[in-house]
Design an enzyme around this catalytic site. Structure first.
Site, PDB file in Angstrom:
ATOM      1  CG  ASP A 164      -2.856  -0.578 -67.122  1.00 56.92           C
ATOM      2  OD1 ASP A 164      -2.570   0.235 -66.209  1.00 56.92           O
ATOM      3  OD2 ASP A 164      -3.444  -1.656 -66.907  1.00 56.92           O
TER       4      ASP A 164
ATOM      5  CB  VAL B 153      -5.884  -7.097 -66.759  1.00 57.28           C
ATOM      6  CG1 VAL B 153      -6.899  -6.970 -65.630  1.00 57.28           C
ATOM      7  CG2 VAL B 153      -5.882  -8.508 -67.320  1.00 57.28           C
TER       8      VAL B 153
ATOM      9  CG  ASP C  86      -8.281 -18.238 -68.680  1.00 53.12           C
ATOM     10  OD1 ASP C  86      -9.490 -18.538 -68.600  1.00 53.12           O
ATOM     11  OD2 ASP C  86      -7.411 -18.739 -67.948  1.00 53.12           O
TER      12      ASP C  86
ATOM     13  CD  GLU D 105     -17.294  -8.517 -68.995  1.00 55.76           C
ATOM     14  OE1 GLU D 105     -17.609  -7.404 -69.475  1.00 55.76           O
ATOM     15  OE2 GLU D 105     -17.095  -8.713 -67.782  1.00 55.76           O
TER      16      GLU D 105
ATOM     17  CB  SER E 139      -8.822  22.898 -58.451  1.00 51.16           C
ATOM     18  OG  SER E 139      -9.313  24.205 -58.709  1.00 51.16           O
TER      19      SER E 139
END
Length: 596
Positions: A218, A244, A255, A277, A295
């Site tokens: 991910d 996630v 959940d 949340e 950089s």
């Protein structure tokens, strides 16, 4: 399965360490294999030197060794190896060097690498040591290997092109440190080898921007001290679950006990029966921070204390360390989060305003990148319209100018086309309501003007160091780090022209973008210098002391952050989210939210 994957990752990292530890040794073998049998007789300073000859039996036996060896290293690496040997020869002696190398060989588990190490210890090291005793310079010895032509670069001359032998322990140590700096800067120009990405469905040009360990792919990792780990992007709290990751907006079908966006807020309020949340973060305008750049935006930094070399093992430790990118994004003005920056980064400001933004940052800057790489950096992000909107910065402040010569600088047309390409790509994947601050280029003349007559930590003037880096082909910016004022002026004129082009492009394209709002701001280097002068801060402290080129992460980046925030607060106040009224509750319930 988790245990197997973690064990596999540990083995991979361990193998990489073996390879890194042997790079100093393998370069010698590589050099010899690339050459024919060599012999020479040269007039020495005290008369004729003994003939330096590579043993044909060694070549014959080496060609029978298992496993392929590739010529991947430069002349600088070869000279570093021999300078280390010469340095140790000065105060440890021939027997100690041979014994030490054999001890290192015994520690290797990989049989092919162990065999190569033994070959050097048994068949080649003695001949090289004898050549050094006979007063051949490291550069001269490397010159005997036919694929390279070392010109004997020295820190002690403004025009360092003679095959000069450094005499005495102190002079050799200084030369060795200079060579290590040169190698580091050469290494920073090159893309790392990414074996783990073979077969991945990703563009080759984005490989160097992805985490080394990312099990669920991910683009976030749960490890910190690895290549492109959580110093660069928020730490993944479950690297086995693709749903996630930091920067995500909560999916209410999942959940609620799962911390979906890794901000440390999870569970259900037993009184209201709502997820924390939803209760503490929903509708609070939580943002992520994104950084595109080079950089400088990555926090390139070579700690001076690394060059307090005491012995061979200390040098090997240094070598192992420099094989990473030498970047410190965790200290930058954009995505920094370490305690020593005292909250002075755009990410920490977003987090201060809303603790729901914890770990929501992505820095895809890279050493050597320029506007041409903007679209590839966009592709390396984890981003979709379903994620948190971002406040981003795009800062390619010098590499379109920093070339071997003025004719190699990026043209106005190419710069503009690459910028539009990147902005279009970003707009397609950006969450609605995102903002991007496009920054101009710097006037790099300040580097020579500020540093050239100052004394470098190596004990020689910076102008010597710049000339040495040019000699070793490691100068990070030939167009600005040189003693020709005309070239420096022309480089700055073109930098100003590209900055003007960036501003014009923002004006032209902004109304056609659907998901992001963009604004232009000249890079605040001159403002930072004026501030430093007003507050009696020496200008040289704004420049990295070892390479004499990059902005210093400890001083300049803190000032840049203040000017960025001042500009946004005064000119773009609507870009800044309001403070989350639930911050005290979040802090009370979840503490440090799992840290970074």
């Amino acid at each position: 399965n988790k245990k197997k994957k973690k064990k596999k990752n540990r083995k991979k990292k361990k193998k990489m360490n073996y390879i890194v530890l042997l790079q100093l040794t393998l370069v010698l073998i590589i050099c010899i294999v690339s050459s024919n049998a060599i012999q020479t007789t040269t007039e020495g300073r005290g008369g004729k030197r003994k003939e330096f000859k590579v043993n044909n039996q060694f070549l014959k036996k080496f060609h029978e060794s298992p496993g392929p060896l590739k010529n991947d290293f430069t002349c600088t690496a070869c000279v570093i190896v021999l300078t280390i040997i010469d340095w140790e020869l000065e105060h440890k002696g021939k027997d100690w060097i041979q014994k030490e190398l054999k001890e290192q060989c015994k520690k290797l588990k990989d049989q092919s690498l162990k065999y190569a190490c033994d070959m050097v210890a048994d068949y080649l090291l003695g001949e090289i040591i004898e050549a050094l005793i006979q007063k051949y310079t490291p550069s001269e010895i490397c010159n005997k290997f036919s694929f390279m032509h070392c010109n004997g670069c020295s820190l002690n001359h403004i025009n360092p092109t003679t095959l000069k032998r450094e005499e005495g322990k102190e002079a050799k140590e200084t030369q060795l440190k200079g060579l290590l700096i040169s190698y580091i800067l050469e290494k920073a120009k090159k893309l790392p080898y990414r074996e783990h990405l073979k077969g991945r469905n990703v563009k080759k040009s984005t490989n160097e921007l992805l985490p080394l360990v990312d099990i669920d792919e991910d683009k976030f990792s749960d490890l910190e001290q690895i290549y492109r780990g959580s110093d660069w992007r928020g730490r993944d709290c479950d690297d086995h679950h693709k749903g996630v990751y930091p920067t995500k907006i909560e999916d209410k079908t999942m959940d609620p006990s799962i911390d979906q966006n890794c901000n440390g807020i999870a569970g259900i309020n037993p009184v209201t029966k709502k997820s924390y949340e939803e209760e503490l973060c929903e509708g609070t305008d939580s943002h992520q921070v994104v950084m595109f750049g080079d950089s400088a935006s990555s926090g390139f930094h070579i700690p001076p204390e690394w060059f307090h070399l005491q012995n061979l093992s200390n040098i090997v430790d240094l070598w192992t360390t420099v094989n990473d990118e030498l970047d410190w994004p965790q200290l930058t003005y954009s995505t920094g989060f370490k305690p020593e920056i005292e909250g002075e980064s755009i990410y920490m400001e977003m987090r201060r305003r809303n603790l729901c933004s914890h770990r929501a940052y992505q820095n895809v800057g890279h050493n050597g990148h320029r506007m041409r790489d903007f679209a590839d950096q966009v592709a390396a992000l984890h981003m979709s319209p379903q994620d948190k909107p971002f406040i981003g910065m795009m800062a390619y402040i010098g590499n379109d100018i920093c070339k071997h010569s003025l004719k190699d600088m990026t043209s106005v047309d190419s710069y503009k086309a690459d910028m539009i390409k990147g902005l279009r790509a970003l707009d397609r994947v950006a969450p609605k309501g995102s903002k991007l601050l496009v920054l101009g280029l710097v006037d790099g003349r300040v580097l020579w003007d500020t540093m050239n007559n100052r004394i470098h930590p190596l004990g020689v003037p910076y102008k010597n160091v710049y000339s040495f880096l040019t000699c070793t082909d490691a100068n990070p910016c030939n167009t600005w780090l040189n003693n020709n004022a005309t070239i420096r002026d022309l480089a700055s004129q073109h930098a100003a022209l590209l900055s003007k082009t960036a501003q014009q492009t923002v004006d032209e394209i902004s109304s056609s973008l659907q998901n992001i709002t963009i604004s232009f701001y000249p890079f605040p280097l001159q403002e930072a210098l004026a501030y430093a002068k007003e507050h009696d801060i020496p200008a040289y402290t704004l420049i990295e002391p070892v390479d004499g080129f990059h902005p210093s992460v400890h001083v300049a980046d803190r000032l840049f952050y203040r000017f960025f925030m001042k500009h946004i607060s005064e000119k773009l106040p609507h870009w800044l989210p309001a403070e989350n009224p639930h911050n005290p509750t979040i802090k009370k319930l979840f503490g440090d939210q799992g840290g970074h």
